[in-house]
Design a protein around this motif. Structure first.
Motif, PDB file in Angstrom:
ATOM      1  N   TRP A 181       0.738  -1.275  -0.110  1.00  0.00           N
ATOM      2  CA  TRP A 181      -0.109   0.020   0.071  1.00  0.00           C
ATOM      3  C   TRP A 181       0.898   1.252  -0.062  1.00  0.00           C
ATOM      4  O   TRP A 181       1.968   1.264   0.721  1.00  0.00           O
ATOM      5  N   ALA A 182       0.481   2.418  -0.700  1.00  0.00           N
ATOM      6  CA  ALA A 182       1.147   3.687  -0.672  1.00  0.00           C
ATOM      7  C   ALA A 182       0.380   4.609  -0.359  1.00  0.00           C
ATOM      8  O   ALA A 182      -0.852   4.494  -0.456  1.00  0.00           O
ATOM      9  N   PRO A 183       0.822   5.721   0.065  1.00  0.00           N
ATOM     10  CA  PRO A 183       0.016   7.124   0.210  1.00  0.00           C
ATOM     11  C   PRO A 183      -0.883   7.314  -0.901  1.00  0.00           C
ATOM     12  O   PRO A 183      -0.381   7.406  -2.122  1.00  0.00           O
ATOM     13  N   ASP A 184      -2.231   7.806  -0.658  1.00  0.00           N
ATOM     14  CA  ASP A 184      -2.940   8.030  -1.666  1.00  0.00           C
ATOM     15  C   ASP A 184      -2.959   9.528  -1.868  1.00  0.00           C
ATOM     16  O   ASP A 184      -2.471  10.542  -1.104  1.00  0.00           O
ATOM     17  N   ILE A 185      -3.579  10.076  -3.097  1.00  0.00           N
ATOM     18  CA  ILE A 185      -3.494  11.409  -3.351  1.00  0.00           C
ATOM     19  C   ILE A 185      -4.307  12.308  -2.418  1.00  0.00           C
ATOM     20  O   ILE A 185      -4.290  13.554  -2.148  1.00  0.00           O
ATOM     21  N   LEU A 186      -5.323  11.647  -1.557  1.00  0.00           N
ATOM     22  CA  LEU A 186      -6.080  12.399  -0.623  1.00  0.00           C
ATOM     23  C   LEU A 186      -5.366  12.711   0.570  1.00  0.00           C
ATOM     24  O   LEU A 186      -5.849  13.552   1.570  1.00  0.00           O
ATOM     25  N   GLY A 187      -4.200  11.978   0.847  1.00  0.00           N
ATOM     26  CA  GLY A 187      -3.600  12.225   1.956  1.00  0.00           C
ATOM     27  C   GLY A 187      -3.846  11.768   3.171  1.00  0.00           C
ATOM     28  O   GLY A 187      -4.592  10.818   3.242  1.00  0.00           O
ATOM     29  N   ASP A 188      -3.649  12.380   4.387  1.00  0.00           N
ATOM     30  CA  ASP A 188      -4.130  11.755   5.718  1.00  0.00           C
ATOM     31  C   ASP A 188      -4.172  10.404   5.864  1.00  0.00           C
ATOM     32  O   ASP A 188      -3.000   9.903   5.800  1.00  0.00           O
ATOM     33  N   GLU A 189      -5.124   9.852   6.334  1.00  0.00           N
ATOM     34  CA  GLU A 189      -5.136   8.417   6.623  1.00  0.00           C
ATOM     35  C   GLU A 189      -5.216   7.391   5.320  1.00  0.00           C
ATOM     36  O   GLU A 189      -5.208   6.245   5.730  1.00  0.00           O
ATOM     37  N   PHE A 190      -5.360   8.003   4.071  1.00  0.00           N
ATOM     38  CA  PHE A 190      -5.763   7.258   2.888  1.00  0.00           C
ATOM     39  C   PHE A 190      -4.505   6.701   2.213  1.00  0.00           C
ATOM     40  O   PHE A 190      -3.376   7.380   2.020  1.00  0.00           O
ATOM     41  N   GLU A 191      -4.734   5.368   2.110  1.00  0.00           N
ATOM     42  CA  GLU A 191      -3.616   4.675   1.168  1.00  0.00           C
ATOM     43  C   GLU A 191      -4.281   4.212  -0.253  1.00  0.00           C
ATOM     44  O   GLU A 191      -5.509   3.821  -0.044  1.00  0.00           O
ATOM     45  N   GLN A 192      -3.379   3.702  -1.053  1.00  0.00           N
ATOM     46  CA  GLN A 192      -4.014   3.135  -2.374  1.00  0.00           C
ATOM     47  C   GLN A 192      -3.176   2.008  -2.760  1.00  0.00           C
ATOM     48  O   GLN A 192      -1.722   1.818  -2.304  1.00  0.00           O
ATOM     49  N   LEU A 193      -3.872   0.950  -3.415  1.00  0.00           N
ATOM     50  CA  LEU A 193      -3.072  -0.162  -4.038  1.00  0.00           C
ATOM     51  C   LEU A 193      -3.614  -0.363  -5.454  1.00  0.00           C
ATOM     52  O   LEU A 193      -4.711  -0.363  -5.689  1.00  0.00           O
ATOM     53  N   THR A 194      -2.521  -0.692  -6.224  1.00  0.00           N
ATOM     54  CA  THR A 194      -2.888  -0.922  -7.760  1.00  0.00           C
ATOM     55  C   THR A 194      -2.963  -2.378  -7.914  1.00  0.00           C
ATOM     56  O   THR A 194      -2.445  -3.293  -7.316  1.00  0.00           O
ATOM     57  N   LEU A 195      -4.267  -2.674  -8.705  1.00  0.00           N
ATOM     58  CA  LEU A 195      -4.656  -4.190  -8.761  1.00  0.00           C
ATOM     59  C   LEU A 195      -4.469  -4.614 -10.195  1.00  0.00           C
ATOM     60  O   LEU A 195      -5.345  -3.848 -11.092  1.00  0.00           O
ATOM     61  N   PRO A 196      -3.227  -5.233 -10.782  1.00  0.00           N
ATOM     62  CA  PRO A 196      -3.460  -5.532 -12.131  1.00  0.00           C
ATOM     63  C   PRO A 196      -4.538  -6.203 -12.486  1.00  0.00           C
ATOM     64  O   PRO A 196      -4.812  -7.492 -11.820  1.00  0.00           O
ATOM     65  N   LEU A 197      -5.177  -6.230 -13.690  1.00  0.00           N
ATOM     66  CA  LEU A 197      -6.142  -7.005 -14.269  1.00  0.00           C
ATOM     67  C   LEU A 197      -6.008  -7.498 -15.600  1.00  0.00           C
ATOM     68  O   LEU A 197      -6.805  -7.673 -16.315  1.00  0.00           O
ATOM     69  N   GLY A 198      -4.587  -7.666 -15.919  1.00  0.00           N
ATOM     70  CA  GLY A 198      -4.393  -7.998 -17.232  1.00  0.00           C
ATOM     71  C   GLY A 198      -4.043  -6.872 -18.170  1.00  0.00           C
ATOM     72  O   GLY A 198      -3.897  -5.883 -18.118  1.00  0.00           O
TER      73      GLY A 198
ATOM     74  N   THR B 291      -8.056   0.444  -8.943  1.00  0.00           N
ATOM     75  CA  THR B 291      -7.251   0.778  -7.843  1.00  0.00           C
ATOM     76  C   THR B 291      -8.060   1.039  -6.444  1.00  0.00           C
ATOM     77  O   THR B 291      -9.227   1.263  -6.542  1.00  0.00           O
ATOM     78  N   LEU B 292      -7.609   0.354  -5.446  1.00  0.00           N
ATOM     79  CA  LEU B 292      -8.060   0.110  -4.271  1.00  0.00           C
ATOM     80  C   LEU B 292      -7.473   1.117  -3.211  1.00  0.00           C
ATOM     81  O   LEU B 292      -6.449   1.472  -3.054  1.00  0.00           O
ATOM     82  N   VAL B 293      -8.655   2.034  -2.495  1.00  0.00           N
ATOM     83  CA  VAL B 293      -8.049   3.091  -1.733  1.00  0.00           C
ATOM     84  C   VAL B 293      -8.845   2.512  -0.194  1.00  0.00           C
ATOM     85  O   VAL B 293      -9.940   2.194  -0.248  1.00  0.00           O
TER      86      VAL B 293
END
Length: 345
Positions: free
Chosen positions: A4-21, A31-33
């Motif tokens: 998980w990486a910091p999200d553009i929303l900042g604060d407590e939000f994180e994001q994860l990229t989900l490859p789908l082929g 992308t899951l936030v």
């Protein structure tokens, strides 16, 4: 899996990229936030001592939604950016997740047709990837609550009906359950279907004067500020393509035939529709996207347990309405969730 990486929303939000082929336009991702509830503070030794003397539990009881995971899916020409909506859930102990679908928002890549899909069931792959990521390192036995807005509400309704037993509850914010010209949907569907087969990426004529975006700006609540990336949520809707419209109409037809969502459903809607042919203040107090009376009727075909909440003065996204309607929407949401929690204890 990628961290998980910091999200553009900042604060407590994180994001994860989900490859789908990949598809004809290149690599495809969702992308899951996420926003997680704060860990409860451990009582001090003195507090423990006092609680024992009073015959109280040494530790506070778990929040009502401590075993709940919320999965939010946005609408058309949209992405997730609503911090307050996430915090509504985390404040009650739930883990909050939002999914930017393939070719939307955080998941849009150069050279891709924004928002394009030829079959709404393809989003099962996005949802499956999100649920797998949510389950990673999570305790078993957690309940899934689905939360969808507009097209996301249609997508999640169809998914919940195809996947009985997966969702414990479904909450829909102005779900797009019926075409705006519902009376002619059956007549135009074959024409759109033919176009989808021969020229799926042809643009469909549409008129969007930007009034809905203007209405949201004028209804903005200083107590609940939001920042929108106009590259991902343009002032005027993204181009609509024949293949995508065919997929939407097919989804509407399934709703009209009746779905079988086995979880309780709550639908939040504006009290009225205003047609956006010209600018007026009425557009800041009504849904200018959907025909809400048609949506209310269609909602009753989702399953055996459906609550419809009509909110006076609400916009299409009820949580972006003027202050009074926005607070009413959150009050009604809280009331429904409280009742749901009590009913399943």
């Amino acid at each position: 899996m990628t961290d998980w990486a910091p999200d553009i929303l900042g604060d407590e939000f994180e994001q994860l990229t989900l490859p789908l082929g990949s598809d004809a336009e290149g690599d495809v991702v969702a992308t899951l936030v996420r926003a997680l509830p704060k860990a409860p503070e451990e009582p001090s030794g003195w507090d423990r001592f006092v609680r024992r003397l009073r015959g109280q539990p040494v530790t506070a009881p778990a929040p009502d939604l401590a075993d709940v995971d919320v999965l939010y899916v946005h609408g058309w020409s949209d992405y997730f950016f609503q911090k307050r909506l996430a915090r509504f859930w985390t404040a009650r102990g739930a883990r909050f997740f939002a999914l930017d679908l393939r070719k939307y928002g955080r998941s849009l890549r150069d050279g891709q047709t924004p928002g394009y899909i030829a079959d709404l069931a393809t989003y099962d792959e996005d949802i499956a990837a999100a649920l797998d990521a949510m389950a990673d390192a999570a305790a078993s036995g957690r309940r899934l609550l689905l939360l969808g807005h507009s097209t996301g509400g249609l997508i999640l309704s169809l998914w919940a009906s195809r996947n009985p037993g997966r969702a414990a509850a479904v909450i829909l914010n102005s779900p797009w359950l019926e075409f705006q010209l519902g009376s002619v949907r059956q007549a135009i569907a074959p024409v759109v279907g033919w176009g989808a087969r021969v020229r799926p990426l042809d643009a469909v004529p549409q008129v969007d004067l930007g009034f809905y975006t203007r209405a949201q700006a004028e209804a903005a609540d200083p107590d609940d500020p939001v920042e929108v990336n106009l590259a991902w949520r343009p002032e005027q809707t993204m181009p609509v393509h024949t293949g995508w419209l065919h997929a939407i109409l097919a989804g509407h037809a399934k709703v009209a035939a009746g779905l079988s969502i086995d979880a309780p459903v709550c639908v939040l809607l504006s009290a009225r529709t205003t047609v956006p042919t010209r600018w007026s203040e009425d557009l800041t107090r009504a849904d200018s996207v959907l025909v809400v009376d048609d949506i209310a009727r269609a909602a009753l075909k989702l399953g055996p347990s459906v609550t419809v909440e009509r909110i006076d003065g609400a916009l299409h996204d009820v949580f972006l309405s003027r202050h009074e309607a926005r607070e009413d929407a959150y009050r009604r949401l809280d009331r429904w969730v409280t009742g749901w929690v009590a009913s399943v204890r």
